[in-house]
Design a protein around this motif. Sequence first.
Motif, PDB file in Angstrom:
ATOM      1  N   ALA A 158       0.821  -1.215   0.000  1.00  0.00           N
ATOM      2  CA  ALA A 158       0.000   0.000   0.000  1.00  0.00           C
ATOM      3  C   ALA A 158       0.851   1.260   0.000  1.00  0.00           C
ATOM      4  CB  ALA A 158      -0.924  -0.017   1.212  1.00  0.00           C
ATOM      5  N   ASN A 159       2.069   1.190   0.597  1.00  0.00           N
ATOM      6  CA  ASN A 159       2.925   2.388   0.620  1.00  0.00           C
ATOM      7  C   ASN A 159       3.823   2.483  -0.611  1.00  0.00           C
ATOM      8  OD1 ASN A 159       4.876   0.458   1.030  1.00  0.00           O
ATOM      9  ND2 ASN A 159       5.396   1.094   3.122  1.00  0.00           N
ATOM     10  N   SER A 160       3.629   1.585  -1.586  1.00  0.00           N
ATOM     11  CA  SER A 160       4.371   1.562  -2.853  1.00  0.00           C
ATOM     12  C   SER A 160       5.854   1.282  -2.664  1.00  0.00           C
ATOM     13  CB  SER A 160       4.210   2.887  -3.622  1.00  0.00           C
ATOM     14  OG  SER A 160       2.875   3.074  -3.979  1.00  0.00           O
ATOM     15  N   GLY A 161       6.256   0.906  -1.445  1.00  0.00           N
ATOM     16  CA  GLY A 161       7.682   0.701  -1.190  1.00  0.00           C
ATOM     17  C   GLY A 161       8.160  -0.712  -1.466  1.00  0.00           C
ATOM     18  N   ARG A 162       7.213  -1.679  -1.607  1.00  0.00           N
ATOM     19  CA  ARG A 162       7.622  -3.067  -1.799  1.00  0.00           C
ATOM     20  C   ARG A 162       6.797  -3.709  -2.899  1.00  0.00           C
ATOM     21  NH1 ARG A 162       8.641  -5.603   4.214  1.00  0.00           N
ATOM     22  NH2 ARG A 162       9.841  -3.871   5.057  1.00  0.00           N
ATOM     23  N   PHE A 163       7.423  -4.648  -3.571  1.00  0.00           N
ATOM     24  CA  PHE A 163       6.740  -5.399  -4.622  1.00  0.00           C
ATOM     25  C   PHE A 163       7.079  -6.873  -4.439  1.00  0.00           C
ATOM     26  CE2 PHE A 163       7.086  -7.094  -9.084  1.00  0.00           C
ATOM     27  CZ  PHE A 163       5.712  -7.198  -9.294  1.00  0.00           C
ATOM     28  N   ALA A 164       6.048  -7.720  -4.443  1.00  0.00           N
ATOM     29  CA  ALA A 164       6.251  -9.153  -4.198  1.00  0.00           C
ATOM     30  C   ALA A 164       5.858  -9.946  -5.436  1.00  0.00           C
ATOM     31  CB  ALA A 164       5.420  -9.607  -3.001  1.00  0.00           C
ATOM     32  N   VAL A 165       6.663 -10.975  -5.742  1.00  0.00           N
ATOM     33  CA  VAL A 165       6.405 -11.873  -6.878  1.00  0.00           C
ATOM     34  C   VAL A 165       6.469 -13.303  -6.351  1.00  0.00           C
ATOM     35  CG1 VAL A 165       7.221 -12.672  -9.121  1.00  0.00           C
ATOM     36  CG2 VAL A 165       7.508 -10.275  -8.494  1.00  0.00           C
ATOM     37  N   CYS A 166       5.447 -14.101  -6.698  1.00  0.00           N
ATOM     38  CA  CYS A 166       5.503 -15.521  -6.334  1.00  0.00           C
ATOM     39  C   CYS A 166       5.839 -16.320  -7.581  1.00  0.00           C
ATOM     40  CB  CYS A 166       4.166 -15.974  -5.752  1.00  0.00           C
ATOM     41  SG  CYS A 166       4.294 -17.664  -5.147  1.00  0.00           S
ATOM     42  N   THR A 167       6.950 -17.052  -7.546  1.00  0.00           N
ATOM     43  CA  THR A 167       7.429 -17.785  -8.710  1.00  0.00           C
ATOM     44  C   THR A 167       6.809 -19.177  -8.763  1.00  0.00           C
ATOM     45  OG1 THR A 167       9.302 -18.756  -7.558  1.00  0.00           O
ATOM     46  CG2 THR A 167       9.629 -16.561  -8.489  1.00  0.00           C
ATOM     47  N   ALA A 168       7.101 -19.891  -9.861  1.00  0.00           N
ATOM     48  CA  ALA A 168       6.592 -21.258 -10.018  1.00  0.00           C
ATOM     49  C   ALA A 168       7.172 -22.187  -8.946  1.00  0.00           C
ATOM     50  CB  ALA A 168       6.931 -21.772 -11.412  1.00  0.00           C
TER      51      ALA A 168
END
Length: 1742
Positions: free
Chosen positions: A26-36
């Motif tokens: 929500a604070n635009s400071g983090r981005f998460a990706v879930c891989t295969a």
Amino acid sequence: MQLRHVRTLLAPQDGTARVTCMAWSANSGRFAVCTAERVVLLYDEHGERRDKFSTKPADAKYGRKSYVVKGMAFSPDSTKIAIGQTDNIVYVYRIGEEWGDKKVICNKFIQMSAVTCLLWPAENTIVFGLAEGKVRLANTKNNKSSTIYGTDSYVVSLASNVSGKGILSGHADGTIVRFFFDDEGSGESQGKLVMHPCPPYALAWALNSIVAAGCDKKIVAYGKEGNVIQTFDYSRDSSEKEFTTAAASPGGQAVVIGSYDRLRVLNWSPRRGAWEEAKPKEIPHLYTITSLAWKRDGSRICAGTLCGGVEQFDCCLRRSIYKNKFEMTYVGPSQVIVKNLSTGTRVVLKSHYGYEIDEVKILGKDRYLVAHTSDTLLLGDINSNKLSEVAWQGSGGNEKFFFDNENVCMIFNAGELTLVEYGSNDILGSVRTEFVNPHLVSVRINERQQRGVEENKRLAYLIDIKTIATVDLVGNYSVGTVSHDSKIDWLELNETGHKLLFRDKKMRLQLYDIGSSTKTTILNYCSYVQWVPGSDVVVAQSRNNLCIWYNIDAPERVTMFPLKGDVVNLERSDGKTEVIVSEGVNTVSYTLDEGLIEFGTAIDDEDYHRATAFLETLEMSTETEAMWKTLSKLALEARQLHIAERCFAALGNVAKARFLHETNTIADQAAQEHGGDGTDHYLVRARLAMLDKNYKLAEMIFLEQNATEEAMDMYQELHMWDECIVVAEAKGHPMLDKLRRGYYQWLLDTQQEEKAGEVQEGQGDYLAAVSLYLRAGLPAKAARLAMNRDELMTNGDVINRISTALIRGELFEQAGDLFEKVGNARKALECYCKGNAFLKAVELARLAFPAEVVKLEEAWGDHLVQQKQLDAAINHYIEARCSIKAIEAALGARQWKKAIYILDLQDRQTAVKYYPKIAQHYAALQEYQIAEELYIKGDQTKDAIDMYTQAGLWEQAHKLAIKCMSQEDVSVLYITQAQEMEKHGKYKEAERLYITVNEPDLAITMYKKCKMYDEMVRLVAKYHKDLLSDTHLHLGKELEVEGRLQEAEYHYLEAKDWKATVNMYRVNDMWEEAYRVAKAHGGANSSKQVAYMWAKSLGGEAAVKLLSKFGLLEMAIDHAADSGVFEFAFELARLSMKQKMPEIHLKYAMFLEDEGKFEEAEAEFIKAGKPKEAVLMFVHNQNWDAAQRVAEAHDPDSVADVLVGQARFAFEHREFQKAEAFLLRAQRPELAIKYYKEADMWSEALRICKEYVPGRLEELQKECGREAAKKGSGGTEGLLEQAREWEQAGEYARAVDCYLKVQDSSNSVLMEKCLLKVLPPDTSVTAGHKRAISDHSLEPKWAAAELYLNMDLIREAIDAFIEGEEWSKAKRVAKELDPRYGEYVDQRYKEHLKNQGKVDSLVGVDVMAALDMYAEQEQWEKCLEVAAKQNYKVLHKYVALYATHLIREGSWDKALSLYVQHGAPVNPQNFNIYKRLFVEMVNAPGMNCAEAYSSWADLRDVLFSLCENLVKSSEVNTPAHAEFETMLLLSHYYATRSAAQGVKQLDTVAARLSISLLRHIDLLPADKAFYEAGIAAKAVNWENMAFIFLNRFLDFSDAIEEGNLDALDHSDFQSTDIPFEVPLPAHQHVPEEKREEVRDWVLTMSMDQRLEQVLPQDERDTYEASLVAAGTGVHSLPCVLTGYPVLRNKIEFKRPGREANKDTWNKFLMAVKTSHSPACQDVLKFLSQWCGGLPSTSFSFQ
């Protein structure tokens, strides 16, 4: 909105590796990706990967691969991540606030079926869909989950609205369901909303509609109640595939839908009320997009793919830079991200009503945002991130904004003042006023909290120039008005809004109390006034006085200080208040009493809580302690006992704090029982009196309440027994006696022996007193008593007891006094020493033990050192003769001079280690001379050098260094120090160091690295003047690449390379600058050329205007026409100078004629009004019909010229009849006569002359005679014709002359007839004949001899026989008629043998003479023929002579053929001939062509033969041998080049050979070599190399003209193997016209922006034709076919050192096979011999 690819966050894999889900915090400071692999990767907002963690299965026994992650979302506070899995569970991980925090599972929610999708719209609320069709809610607070609603169909997608208070779910049967947690008053329905035609895997809830898409390739936009608004149908687009995922922008005004290799973008148009499709983002090989995540500020969107890749895109409508300080990113019509470029902070400005933001401005010292929409005004404070949006009708942008107040924005518009509080979406207040100066408006918004007041918002402003109004903005009512007698020019409320300061035009300062409505004049001549922030303290200036009112309620109490300057500002920060005063140049600050300000303000407000809070922020000090005491006193007075308790606790007065705590407990109990605050209770009042130490008042309060016991207890508790006994006596208390006994017993019980002893002493019982003192552990008091009483001094037992107690108590000094008093000196001395009472000990020892004084002095010194009294110790050590201790004490006491004095008295070995310490002190004081002397005394010269170095005194350091260090060490020291200086940015100091050790190059390199070019140039000019020009040029190029063109220009011009400057500006399309430079530095022609190129780039009217401005229009037209740019020339002429059109047509026609386009040329000649030129063109090209046609149609006068041309052509082809007919038709018989004369057809000429020009007959006849005489038999026919005519006319003398002139040795019969004609039967003319014959040489000789004999001319007859080689007849005539001539005939016969080379006759006598005779007579063929029959040596002597002769005559080709025929012997005398042959060939013109192959091959073969012979001779490996090997290599290159020029496929091979020859320009003519290389490169479109080589050729050409190579610039050929030191060619090898062509081409190309003036480089980062690698110096072998370096992929030959590039070799073989070129076959044949055989191939030389 457009998508622009920014970066790849995660690289795709080769196979399927689906990115299942992604999420932004929500604070635009983090981005998460879930891989295969079910691993969550965490990135920061810049795309850098910072962390990762693995997800866990619901049950570990099933393993990691038992589930798939289907949904992931961040919590609203960005510290947690929820993950939904297909193994029927939702996990919540706490990831923390910092990167690298430990990841822990804080919640888990087990479900009945697989989780398919997941959202986290609000705090503690996670929404997720299940495979069984339910949509459920998980509460993270109570760790429970519940069903929101259930369906029968698999949940394929979830989406929330912009606010997060509503959700949509998409199901496998196409159903879309809506649910609201809070409908925010919209009234929209809940439940099943839409039945979509296919499962809506791509689902997004935008601001104004719902967008759904799926496998039917259609995107459908639904209204708020499910009605279809728009459909985007791609079902017929074969390139489109099913839609897999969608995401709405955070503002809800854009939607991105993902499919295969494509992202489609829909933008909501508020004006149209519909979706508009932007250009889709096509990315080949991206494959299916499986997940989308939009950054919460709307600036970025990330797309995850089937192959595991994650791509990040920038999404914005537009982006702009504001004042070069802020970046504005419009991520939607109603949302703008404002980023501070220097700090990186971001503010998201957004219209909550969805209105389109027009323009954002940043005002008020770049702190405040202002933006308009159609119906609202947006304001914001960037620092506090407080944003407001208020209703605002457009007023044409005439508002004036004032940002002087940090809490509120003041807007003046049309006589109205509007106030908007930052962070509030409502207007705070509006008033009408015409005074828009912010100094005449004062707003106070909750700036100081007061007791009992929640909201305090006040406004003061001017109604008119003399009236102030004050308004309460909370209640929106007027508080009061202030009328004044003078104009008001400044006003300001205090922070509470209760007091108003204002100043009038008469400089009077007024104070107005709003509560009491009283006005007071507090200062005259006021030039500055200000409230101290956070207080009611006022600071003002009156003339030269600073006035401070610490208590504004008492305006008469003012504190004044004298000032020198003017107050300019007031600053309050970090608990400190300063008045800033400008005193001219300097600025001085006066610090105010902060305690009085803050504390005083709180006390004035009676806000003791605030006073307490303020004091708690201060560290404890005497002032703070005083303030705590003041507050405690005031709190007690105000009976605020809790605050008083806090004060005493802060003061550390535990007793009072505890006492007050007990009192507060009593007061609280009383308040509960009786009401009030409990402070009126008698116990509380009595305790407060006790606290005030007013025990009598407390006693009185107790006694008033008849609480005698409490009063007595008070005194007993305080151990005030006397007062207690008094109270008991007064009240007749029965316990009085007991009290007295108890008091005495109490003294004993409490072991107050001292008190008891004093009592006994007072009663005169000294022994008892001593005993009590000793019992109390006070032996000193006992000793004092004993020493004062003589009776006790005589009592040994008492003395022993006291002394023992004193020693046991370590009171040694008092024990010593006691022992001394009783006369025990030794014991006294011991005690004094133990008690460190050295003064008394030394005084005693001087009297009693003199020998021990020295020892005592040393001990005294040691003691003083221990006590850190080093100063005092020095003298004692000196007295004790302890020098080292004295020195150390002096050093410790920093008594440096005393230390030096002591050291100077010591021996060197002792003193040497102490000097450096003292030196360090003097170095710190910058007394370097003294320090240097001390360092040198201490053998620490290097430290002295370091001292000077650190102080920047390089000269002194250097002077010292060269005395004691080697030059190399000095250099290393200085360079190291300089490098340190360089690191710290001290470049001047570093330079001085480098210069000091003669290393200016290092200083130059330093400045270059730091891009301090002026300094660099200064040093180059000083130390490397020869490199200054090159340096300027290099800097120019560097600055040009960096785009610093003005600086680049300066350096180019300093390097005198104005062309580079012009080219630089031209490349950057800065024509004005290019023209300026060309005009200033290149002269008139250059500026004209630049203007022409500029105009050409503009074209049309603009070009005409430009050229007219410079007065170059006509010149430009001429230049364009002359350069063949006819289209531009026509355009210019048509627009401006139509009179020039014919001239251009004429030039165009001539150009077309040269190109062979005759029909087009004819049309242009006629347009130019020059038909005659067209006629002449056709005549020249022998197109007679066309010439005739044009002449007849356009120029009848030229018809005759056509006939004449045809006649000339006919004559050339020996068609005399036809030619004669044409000329007679053209009425030009004189030309016919001329042509017949030229053809030696005198008879025809005479015929024509007789028929058509009889008047010229006689003249022609004479001419015919003359020609006959000149040409011998050539004019025979004419002579005979003329002779016959003279004969017929009876002119015999003339006829004889004509007959005698006939000379035709080939026609003996004719000659005989002529002679017979000369001898007519009539002998009357014999005498005349005789003279005529004697003057003529007659042929044939025998007939002439007969004629001479008939006329008695004996000598002439003999000569005639000799000339006819009739030797026997000549001898017979001499013998018979005149014997005198016999010897003459013999002599002539010998000469004849010699002349005739009758070697057969001479060879038997002297063959060498015969050969020499041949050589002298240049009968070389016979000479060599005879010499060949002798021996090899004789033959080659004459071959060499003949070759030398041929070379002198310029027939080097014939000389070469001699050696081809006879071989090239290893004869040192012949070496110059071979070299000369090579030089002549490489200098010869016309040798750069296919036809020259045989000549080059001959030279190559001769040199090959020579080198092969040299290997077998004594000349092997000599310099001459090496030179001939090089010549052989070059001849091979030339021969191969000629062979390649004959085959089209090998044009690049020919070009490479020409380029390779450049590395041997020390043996070749340099101008010719560069010209041939440049032309060859140009022919194969290697324009960069062509430009550089031809430019170099022009430089050589200019150098040949000037006679030296000094002006040559080698910068283009640095790091190549092309030599710089080459001989200057003696003459130009290229004709002038070719040089001009090259010059024009180079100038044209220099204006070409695409051209890079650099030589091409290969994998070695080296010029591709260079054999030596620039970086490593590795030498590569040249290719035998091109001369280029063979790097890899090579073919090796049997002979070492012979290699070929494989590609080139194969290409050459293929060309030979396809073209069957004899020359190329011969090259291969030679290579076979030269390289020791060819690689295995099926090729045949046949």
